[in-house]
Scaffold this active site. Structure first.
Site: not given
Ligand code: AMP
Length: 281
Positions: A33-34, A37, A187
């Site tokens: 998580l960042h 998220h 990533r």
């Molecule tokens: P992931 O864990 O990469 O599958 O992402 C989970 C959710 O977080 C998805 O809806 C992504 O589009 C969203 N997300 C990922 N990176 C960002 C970001 N930089 N800003 C806003 N939402 C994000």
């Protein structure tokens, strides 16, 4: 925060909460998580009584086994990050909980999964739709939150709720960026220091392209973005497309569509990053 690993326990808990009149927001993630998220969780909290977050690295959406294997899994860290927001329930199922039997479903997304990420990551969106539809079945939230960083994914999930006649509002949330403009992504932590210093060129180029529309055509903009990024020896553009936001069809003139977005995927060594930018003109 309640941590739940079993889908039956989660659906029972949700049923209880709904009986008490609570509205439910759902934020699916793959962990690591960042703040991007966390911003989705905050959006959910402002609209709903209860926020459920899932952390699950979904094998069916990875078309590249290497990418799946090296995807960061740092649950301890994630639990620390979740202390900074209100997350009522964290769902962290194991693989056999989500895929107790082979799921052979296919989905018809028309053009939406044929272009960009769909074209370059065959099967990716089918995997996303499989897992998200399972989550929706278990939770049936009132609202679900997706980041615009994965713009095509957001479009596909919106379509999925229509396809499955689900009464779930799909809400898109803006991209959170690092100070140098790089779109936050799990990533990013896989990048070497040298790569990290170079990847800011991706967003920098997109922002400059957004300004350049005043004197560049669509095709000139596309060429300029690809050339500018590819000049950097660390970066290799996989695609850069400028499409309308609804059907994701390529546009040839700025005046073709009101809402248009430029989506890019870039290889940085073995890591692949995506980003996008809206164009106004
Ligand atoms: P992931 O864990 O990469 O599958 O992402 C989970 C959710 O977080 C998805 O809806 C992504 O589009 C969203 N997300 C990922 N990176 C960002 C970001 N930089 N800003 C806003 N939402 C994000």
């Amino acid at each position: 925060m309640k941590i739940i690993k079993k889908s039956k326990e989660l659906s029972d808990e949700v049923a209880f909460l709904k009986r008490n009149g609570s509205s439910i927001g759902f934020v699916p993630t793959m962990g690591a998580l960042h703040n991007g998220h966390l911003s989705l969780i905050e959006y959910s909290n402002s609209d709903n009584d209860i926020t459920i977050v899932s952390i699950f690295v979904n094998p069916t959406q990875f078309n590249d086994k290497g990418d799946y294997n090296k995807y960061p899994r740092i649950l301890k860290n994630d639990l620390e990050k979740l202390k900074n927001v209100k997350c009522d329930i964290l769902f962290t199922p194991l693989e056999n909980e989500m895929y107790p039997t082979k799921d052979k479903r296919d989905f018809n997304f028309g053009n939406l999964d044929k272009v960009m990420e769909g074209e370059h990551r065959p099967g990716h969106f089918r995997g996303v739709a499989l897992i998200v539809s399972k989550f929706f079945e278990i939770i049936n939230p009132d609202r679900t939150y997706f980041g615009e960083k994965d713009f095509q994914q957001f479009t596909i999930i919106k379509h999925l709720t229509k396809l499955l006649n689900l009464n779930i509002e799909v809400i898109s949330c803006p991209i959170l960026r690092e100070d140098d403009g790089l779109a936050m992504s799990s990533r990013n932590m896989l990048l070497t220091q040298e790569q990290r210093a170079n990847v800011s060129l991706i967003s920098k180029t997109l922002f400059e392209a957004q300004e350049n529309v005043k004197y560049m055509s669509v095709s000139e903009t596309k060429d300029w973005v690809v050339d500018t990024i590819n000049k950097n020896p660390f970066l290799e553009v996989e695609y850069f497309e400028i499409v309308d936001e609804i059907k994701l069809e390529p546009i040839s003139n700025w005046s073709d569509k009101k809402e248009k977005i430029g989506c890019i995927a870039v290889h940085v060594g073995a890591i692949r990053l995506i980003d996008n930018i809206r164009f106004y003109s």
